[in-house]
Design a protein around this motif. Structure first.
Motif, PDB file in Angstrom:
ATOM      1  N   ARG A   8     -11.754  -2.355   1.943  1.00  0.00           N
ATOM      2  CA  ARG A   8     -10.860  -1.213   2.111  1.00  0.00           C
ATOM      3  C   ARG A   8      -9.413  -1.707   2.091  1.00  0.00           C
ATOM      4  O   ARG A   8      -9.035  -2.561   2.883  1.00  0.00           O
ATOM      5  N   ILE A   9      -8.633  -1.175   1.172  1.00  0.00           N
ATOM      6  CA  ILE A   9      -7.236  -1.557   1.059  1.00  0.00           C
ATOM      7  C   ILE A   9      -6.370  -0.346   1.400  1.00  0.00           C
ATOM      8  O   ILE A   9      -6.579   0.740   0.862  1.00  0.00           O
ATOM      9  N   ASP A  10      -5.422  -0.526   2.286  1.00  0.00           N
ATOM     10  CA  ASP A  10      -4.530   0.546   2.718  1.00  0.00           C
ATOM     11  C   ASP A  10      -3.780   1.166   1.534  1.00  0.00           C
ATOM     12  O   ASP A  10      -3.366   0.468   0.603  1.00  0.00           O
ATOM     13  N   HIS A  11      -3.614   2.472   1.581  1.00  0.00           N
ATOM     14  CA  HIS A  11      -2.969   3.234   0.513  1.00  0.00           C
ATOM     15  C   HIS A  11      -1.611   2.650   0.128  1.00  0.00           C
ATOM     16  O   HIS A  11      -1.345   2.360  -1.043  1.00  0.00           O
ATOM     17  N   HIS A  12      -0.747   2.470   1.101  1.00  0.00           N
ATOM     18  CA  HIS A  12       0.599   1.988   0.799  1.00  0.00           C
ATOM     19  C   HIS A  12       0.615   0.498   0.460  1.00  0.00           C
ATOM     20  O   HIS A  12       1.495   0.046  -0.265  1.00  0.00           O
ATOM     21  N   GLU A  13      -0.361  -0.229   0.949  1.00  0.00           N
ATOM     22  CA  GLU A  13      -0.473  -1.634   0.547  1.00  0.00           C
ATOM     23  C   GLU A  13      -0.788  -1.727  -0.943  1.00  0.00           C
ATOM     24  O   GLU A  13      -0.271  -2.605  -1.641  1.00  0.00           O
ATOM     25  N   CYS A  14      -1.601  -0.805  -1.440  1.00  0.00           N
ATOM     26  CA  CYS A  14      -1.882  -0.780  -2.879  1.00  0.00           C
ATOM     27  C   CYS A  14      -0.606  -0.515  -3.673  1.00  0.00           C
ATOM     28  O   CYS A  14      -0.346  -1.163  -4.694  1.00  0.00           O
ATOM     29  N   HIS A  15       0.192   0.457  -3.208  1.00  0.00           N
ATOM     30  CA  HIS A  15       1.480   0.720  -3.861  1.00  0.00           C
ATOM     31  C   HIS A  15       2.356  -0.529  -3.850  1.00  0.00           C
ATOM     32  O   HIS A  15       3.001  -0.877  -4.848  1.00  0.00           O
ATOM     33  N   GLU A  16       2.413  -1.191  -2.709  1.00  0.00           N
ATOM     34  CA  GLU A  16       3.276  -2.373  -2.565  1.00  0.00           C
ATOM     35  C   GLU A  16       2.873  -3.478  -3.534  1.00  0.00           C
ATOM     36  O   GLU A  16       3.724  -4.051  -4.227  1.00  0.00           O
ATOM     37  N   TYR A  17       1.586  -3.797  -3.560  1.00  0.00           N
ATOM     38  CA  TYR A  17       1.130  -4.894  -4.411  1.00  0.00           C
ATOM     39  C   TYR A  17       1.288  -4.559  -5.889  1.00  0.00           C
ATOM     40  O   TYR A  17       1.665  -5.419  -6.692  1.00  0.00           O
ATOM     41  N   TYR A  18       1.015  -3.315  -6.247  1.00  0.00           N
ATOM     42  CA  TYR A  18       1.186  -2.933  -7.641  1.00  0.00           C
ATOM     43  C   TYR A  18       2.645  -3.099  -8.070  1.00  0.00           C
ATOM     44  O   TYR A  18       2.938  -3.697  -9.109  1.00  0.00           O
ATOM     45  N   ALA A  19       3.571  -2.580  -7.258  1.00  0.00           N
ATOM     46  CA  ALA A  19       4.991  -2.640  -7.613  1.00  0.00           C
ATOM     47  C   ALA A  19       5.488  -4.073  -7.691  1.00  0.00           C
ATOM     48  O   ALA A  19       6.190  -4.455  -8.634  1.00  0.00           O
ATOM     49  N   ALA A  20       5.128  -4.878  -6.697  1.00  0.00           N
ATOM     50  CA  ALA A  20       5.626  -6.253  -6.641  1.00  0.00           C
ATOM     51  C   ALA A  20       5.018  -7.130  -7.730  1.00  0.00           C
ATOM     52  O   ALA A  20       5.721  -7.924  -8.365  1.00  0.00           O
TER      53      ALA A  20
END
Length: 217
Positions: A8-20
């Motif tokens: 399970r990956i946190d919603h905003h963590e997914c956004h963060e990793y994708y952007a970075a």
């Protein structure tokens, strides 16, 4: 399926990793900002990546309701929320100042920003009906323009505060609000920003990719 194969990956963590990870910025300290209509209980996050690629969540909250307000207004204008906000943004430039001023100032009263911390107006209990009552005497173009001004006002100040708080001039931005190209332009024009990167598809369409990046880290 074996449960130890499920992560399970946190919603905003997914956004963060994708952007970075999608960003071309390398060997620099990066400020990662996410802002959307909500995911896993949060609306906004601020994280950093050091020169060695180490992620750290610095701040998060469920009080930055810019995206929620944008979606509410989209619905009130007879369009589909979480889908047709781009049409509202497209109408905004056609509003004259005298038509959008009252809308802008009324919407600004819904939020407060101190440094990087957003707080909601505690007197407002139901944002949908409160916004509806605020805007019922205004025309569609003034509503769109005032809403866009409201969003830009808080976004630019939030990014400025985050850059100062974490001493960082390289910024990546994701989440649904990062689709607001006019606000992105203003952020990119800040005097103390060196690089701004907004990935392709900054909304929820990137979550699956971000989850893969997060698991690879």
């Amino acid at each position: 399926l074996d449960k130890d194969k499920i992560f399970r990956i946190d919603h905003h963590e997914c956004h963060e990793y994708y952007a970075a990870c999608a960003s071309p910025i390398r060997n620099e300290k990066i400020l990662i900002l996410t802002l959307d209509g909500g995911g896993d209980g949060l609306y906004d996050t601020i994280s950093t990546v050091d020169v060695n690629g180490n992620f750290k969540r610095q701040h998060s909250s469920h009080d930055c309701i810019i995206a929620k307000i944008y979606s509410i207004v989209t619905l009130l204008l007879g369009m589909r929320p979480n889908e047709e906000e781009y049409k509202v943004m497209g109408m905004a430039p056609y509003a004259k100042e005298y038509k959008k001023k009252r809308v802008r100032e009324s919407l600004k009263s819904l939020l407060n920003l101190e440094g990087i911390v957003f707080t909601r107006n505690p007197e407002v209990k139901d944002f949908f009906f409160h916004v509806k009552s605020l805007l019922e005497k205004d025309r569609f173009d003034g509503i769109a323009g005032g809403l866009q001004d409201f969003s830009e006002y808080y976004l630019v100040r939030w990014v400025q505060a985050a850059m100062k708080e974490y001493d960082c001039t390289h910024v990546v931005f994701a989440g649904g609000v990062a689709n607001n190209v006019r606000a992105n332009m203003l952020i990119g024009q800040l005097k103390n920003i060196k690089k701004l990167f907004v990935p392709v598809g900054p909304g929820d369409e990137n979550l699956c990719i971000g989850a893969c990046y997060a698991l690879m880290d």
